[in-house]
Design an enzyme around this catalytic site. Structure first.
Site, PDB file in Angstrom:
ATOM      1  N   ARG A 123       0.799  -1.235   0.000  1.00 28.13           N
ATOM      2  CA  ARG A 123       0.000   0.000   0.000  1.00 28.13           C
ATOM      3  C   ARG A 123       0.823   1.273   0.000  1.00 28.13           C
ATOM      4  O   ARG A 123       0.309   2.347  -0.291  1.00 28.13           O
ATOM      5  CB  ARG A 123      -0.960  -0.011   1.188  1.00 28.13           C
ATOM      6  CG  ARG A 123      -1.969  -1.114   1.055  1.00 28.13           C
ATOM      7  CD  ARG A 123      -2.863  -1.173   2.245  1.00 28.13           C
ATOM      8  NE  ARG A 123      -3.902  -0.165   2.214  1.00 28.13           N
ATOM      9  CZ  ARG A 123      -4.679   0.102   3.252  1.00 28.13           C
ATOM     10  NH1 ARG A 123      -4.509  -0.548   4.386  1.00 28.13           N
ATOM     11  NH2 ARG A 123      -5.615   1.011   3.176  1.00 28.13           N
ATOM     12  N   ASP A 132      -5.674   0.055  -4.745  1.00 28.58           N
ATOM     13  CA  ASP A 132      -5.861  -0.124  -3.303  1.00 28.58           C
ATOM     14  C   ASP A 132      -7.351  -0.238  -2.930  1.00 28.58           C
ATOM     15  O   ASP A 132      -7.985   0.729  -2.522  1.00 28.58           O
ATOM     16  CB  ASP A 132      -5.193   1.037  -2.556  1.00 28.58           C
ATOM     17  CG  ASP A 132      -5.117   0.776  -1.066  1.00 28.58           C
ATOM     18  OD1 ASP A 132      -5.758  -0.189  -0.595  1.00 28.58           O
ATOM     19  OD2 ASP A 132      -4.430   1.536  -0.360  1.00 28.58           O
ATOM     20  N   SER A 135      -8.392   0.628   0.686  1.00 28.87           N
ATOM     21  CA  SER A 135      -8.658   2.052   0.926  1.00 28.87           C
ATOM     22  C   SER A 135      -9.998   2.483   0.339  1.00 28.87           C
ATOM     23  O   SER A 135     -10.773   3.169   1.000  1.00 28.87           O
ATOM     24  CB  SER A 135      -7.545   2.923   0.316  1.00 28.87           C
ATOM     25  OG  SER A 135      -6.400   2.864   1.130  1.00 28.87           O
ATOM     26  N   TYR A 230       1.175   0.863   9.366  1.00 25.70           N
ATOM     27  CA  TYR A 230       0.142   0.297  10.228  1.00 25.70           C
ATOM     28  C   TYR A 230       0.550   0.458  11.691  1.00 25.70           C
ATOM     29  O   TYR A 230       1.681   0.799  12.003  1.00 25.70           O
ATOM     30  CB  TYR A 230      -0.039  -1.193   9.925  1.00 25.70           C
ATOM     31  CG  TYR A 230      -0.686  -1.455   8.596  1.00 25.70           C
ATOM     32  CD1 TYR A 230      -2.038  -1.225   8.415  1.00 25.70           C
ATOM     33  CD2 TYR A 230       0.052  -1.933   7.521  1.00 25.70           C
ATOM     34  CE1 TYR A 230      -2.642  -1.472   7.195  1.00 25.70           C
ATOM     35  CE2 TYR A 230      -0.540  -2.177   6.298  1.00 25.70           C
ATOM     36  CZ  TYR A 230      -1.889  -1.942   6.144  1.00 25.70           C
ATOM     37  OH  TYR A 230      -2.491  -2.184   4.940  1.00 25.70           O
TER      38      TYR A 230
HETATM   39  P1  NAD Z   1      -6.166  -0.042   9.677  1.00 25.09           P
HETATM   40  O1  NAD Z   1      -7.510  -0.358   9.107  1.00 25.09           O
HETATM   41  O2  NAD Z   1      -5.160  -1.128   9.806  1.00 25.09           O
HETATM   42  O3  NAD Z   1      -6.365   0.610  11.138  1.00 25.09           O
HETATM   43  C1  NAD Z   1      -7.128   1.764  11.327  1.00 25.09           C
HETATM   44  C2  NAD Z   1      -6.436   2.674  12.327  1.00 25.09           C
HETATM   45  O4  NAD Z   1      -6.510   2.118  13.627  1.00 25.09           O
HETATM   46  C3  NAD Z   1      -4.957   2.918  12.055  1.00 25.09           C
HETATM   47  O5  NAD Z   1      -4.755   4.294  11.865  1.00 25.09           O
HETATM   48  C4  NAD Z   1      -4.263   2.408  13.312  1.00 25.09           C
HETATM   49  O6  NAD Z   1      -3.131   3.180  13.654  1.00 25.09           O
HETATM   50  C5  NAD Z   1      -5.364   2.534  14.337  1.00 25.09           C
HETATM   51  N1  NAD Z   1      -5.164   1.744  15.559  1.00 25.09           N
HETATM   52  C6  NAD Z   1      -4.675   0.493  15.703  1.00 25.09           C
HETATM   53  N2  NAD Z   1      -4.612   0.138  17.010  1.00 25.09           N
HETATM   54  C7  NAD Z   1      -5.096   1.183  17.729  1.00 25.09           C
HETATM   55  C8  NAD Z   1      -5.287   1.435  19.114  1.00 25.09           C
HETATM   56  N3  NAD Z   1      -4.966   0.538  20.037  1.00 25.09           N
HETATM   57  N4  NAD Z   1      -5.795   2.629  19.481  1.00 25.09           N
HETATM   58  C9  NAD Z   1      -6.123   3.571  18.548  1.00 25.09           C
HETATM   59  N5  NAD Z   1      -5.959   3.386  17.219  1.00 25.09           N
HETATM   60  C10 NAD Z   1      -5.455   2.218  16.809  1.00 25.09           C
HETATM   61  O7  NAD Z   1      -5.508   1.157   8.908  1.00 25.09           O
HETATM   62  P2  NAD Z   1      -5.720   1.647   7.408  1.00 25.09           P
HETATM   63  O8  NAD Z   1      -6.862   2.565   7.345  1.00 25.09           O
HETATM   64  O9  NAD Z   1      -5.733   0.449   6.528  1.00 25.09           O
HETATM   65  O10 NAD Z   1      -4.404   2.503   7.185  1.00 25.09           O
HETATM   66  C11 NAD Z   1      -3.181   2.045   7.672  1.00 25.09           C
HETATM   67  C12 NAD Z   1      -2.054   2.863   7.170  1.00 25.09           C
HETATM   68  O11 NAD Z   1      -1.836   2.625   5.804  1.00 25.09           O
HETATM   69  C13 NAD Z   1      -2.210   4.343   7.342  1.00 25.09           C
HETATM   70  O12 NAD Z   1      -0.948   4.840   7.707  1.00 25.09           O
HETATM   71  C14 NAD Z   1      -2.535   4.804   5.975  1.00 25.09           C
HETATM   72  O13 NAD Z   1      -2.204   6.151   5.765  1.00 25.09           O
HETATM   73  C15 NAD Z   1      -1.650   3.880   5.203  1.00 25.09           C
HETATM   74  N6  NAD Z   1      -2.012   3.855   3.825  1.00 25.09           N
HETATM   75  C16 NAD Z   1      -1.078   4.281   2.963  1.00 25.09           C
HETATM   76  C17 NAD Z   1      -1.368   4.321   1.644  1.00 25.09           C
HETATM   77  C18 NAD Z   1      -0.345   4.824   0.718  1.00 25.09           C
HETATM   78  O14 NAD Z   1       0.721   5.199   1.105  1.00 25.09           O
HETATM   79  N7  NAD Z   1      -0.619   4.829  -0.539  1.00 25.09           N
HETATM   80  C19 NAD Z   1      -2.602   3.914   1.180  1.00 25.09           C
HETATM   81  C20 NAD Z   1      -3.519   3.459   2.081  1.00 25.09           C
HETATM   82  C21 NAD Z   1      -3.224   3.433   3.416  1.00 25.09           C
END
Ligand code: NAD
Length: 384
Positions: A123, A132, A135, A230
């Site tokens: 990702r 993605d 997302s 993550y």
């Molecule tokens: P996810 O669905 O795995 O988790 C959702 C959120 O829950 C995350 O922000 C995580 O930090 C948070 N979380 C986990 N444990 C927690 C706790 N104990 N207390 C509070 N919050 C908690 O995450 P996601 O939406 O799939 O995104 C994950 C990462 O991937 C992010 O950094 C996102 O920016 C990144 N991402 C990057 C790209 C890219 O670079 N192109 C694309 C998509 C996502």
């Protein structure tokens, strides 16, 4: 002969999405692919068979779809019955969740099917962003979770002054500021509520604030940034410190929306039974992380709505993207087309295992499970 790409009708309960929408066919046919669509594939997303035919596809029966396709595109992983319809040399592409069902991956491998899973794309790779699907679907989930909360809530979300009186804005807390959490913040703000948000990755503070939410800063500083953007799982001490402070924050909210996930682990409990007892009657919790294994709220039941003795409603929807099937399918179609086209050369599937996306997303090939992570789950003892 052009490669035939089949669009399967989803059979999982409650699934209304479809892997391709008619608007997405042009790019694939331009790449020399022929499209077959299983009759009724678009019905859940209100797309008639005729719309696919008008866009250049051939609408076929279930057996012709499985017999005639070189690649089968789908949203969810195939059922055990659908696996038996697939045959050697075919490929299946979808959100297969390989880590959630390793035996099914083994079955696909044994059958000689190449399984390609969209949820395994790297990702952080910028050219993979159009692929993605995690997302695009999480975005829909975050939006819809807020609408569900607003619908369940017995009061206004915005501040409202009328001749009949004034309504105070709702206090909404978003727990987990990933893709779904950011969309939930934006949506809750657009409805006029006062939004705060919390995450264990400190870099999310600025992202939340830029969308108009107040970042909840706990006195116990926790930085749980893990690999690939993550979060990592918290230690027992971190969890205890976090819980005590979060309980006080939760008690002041009208609405709590939880989105927290840790890859490959059970979702963390962020809203305990004690925290729910501390909430006001009429408060709403929407737990987006709820599965049969549990969710972010200790009291949530996946797929159900629970009302507690102190009048708190806890909603735990299981498949939010499927509740907005037209948009979900439109975006998903873009994701799966981009992934497929990345692997097509001269009108045929050409798997280059040196290429990052192919390496990460091909789970089974040539009769073997090639994903290391899935092999580890299948053979926890060691030798793959
Ligand atoms: P996810 O669905 O795995 O988790 C959702 C959120 O829950 C995350 O922000 C995580 O930090 C948070 N979380 C986990 N444990 C927690 C706790 N104990 N207390 C509070 N919050 C908690 O995450 P996601 O939406 O799939 O995104 C994950 C990462 O991937 C992010 O950094 C996102 O920016 C990144 N991402 C990057 C790209 C890219 O670079 N192109 C694309 C998509 C996502």
């Amino acid at each position: 002969m052009p490669m035939k790409v089949g669009v399967a009708r989803e059979t999982a309960q409650g699934e209304r999405r479809v892997a391709l929408v008619p608007e997405a066919l042009g790019k694939l046919t331009a790449a020399g692919l022929e499209i077959l669509v299983e009759a009724g594939a678009g019905a859940g997303a209100t797309i008639p068979d005729q719309a696919y035919a008008d866009a250049g596809a051939t609408v076929v029966s279930t057996s012709d779809l499985y017999a005639g396709s070189d690649v089968v595109l789908r949203v969810q992983r195939p059922s055990a019955e659908e696996v038996t319809r697939l045959r050697k040399g075919q490929a299946v592409v979808g959100l297969l969740g390989p880590l959630l069902d390793p035996p099914l991956m083994q079955a696909l491998a044994t059958q000689g099917v190449t399984a390609i899973s969209l949820d395994a794309i790297p990702r952080t790779l910028s050219r993979a962003q159009t692929m993605d699907a995690l997302s695009s679907q999480a975005n829909i989930g975050g939006y819809k979770a807020v609408l569900i909360a607003a619908n369940e809530y017995g009061r206004y979300f915005p501040l409202l002054t009328t001749a009949a009186g004034t309504a105070k804005p709702a206090n909404v807390l978003i727990l987990g500021i990933g893709v779904a959490g950011l969309q939930a913040i934006g949506t809750a703000r657009r409805l006029g509520s006062v939004v705060s948000a919390y995450d264990v990755r400190p870099e999310t503070a600025e992202q939340a604030e830029s969308l108009g939410a107040k970042f909840v800063k706990l006195k116990t500083a926790i930085d749980a940034t893990g690999a690939g953007g993550y979060a990592r799982e918290l230690t027992a001490e971190e969890r205890a410190a976090q819980q005590a402070e979060l309980n006080a924050v939760i008690a002041n909210q009208d609405v709590v929306i939880t989105t927290a996930q840790v890859p490959g682990r059970k979702p963390p409990v962020l809203v305990t039974a004690e925290a729910v007892r501390g909430m006001k009657p009429g408060s709403i919790i929407v737990d987006m992380a709820a599965t049969a294994l549990g969710g972010n709220c200790e009291l949530s039941k996946a797929g159900e709505t629970v009302v507690t003795e102190n009048g708190v409603t806890i909603v735990a929807p299981e498949n939010l993207p499927a509740s907005m099937p037209s948009s979900a399918s439109q975006f998903y179609a873009r994701n799966i087309s981009a992934l497929l086209l990345n692997m097509v050369k001269d009108g045929n599937l050409n798997l280059d295992f040196e290429e990052e996306v192919t390496k990460a997303t091909v789970i089974t090939h040539d009769g073997r499970v090639v994903s290391e992570a899935v092999n580890k789950l299948l053979n926890p003892g060691g030798a793959a």
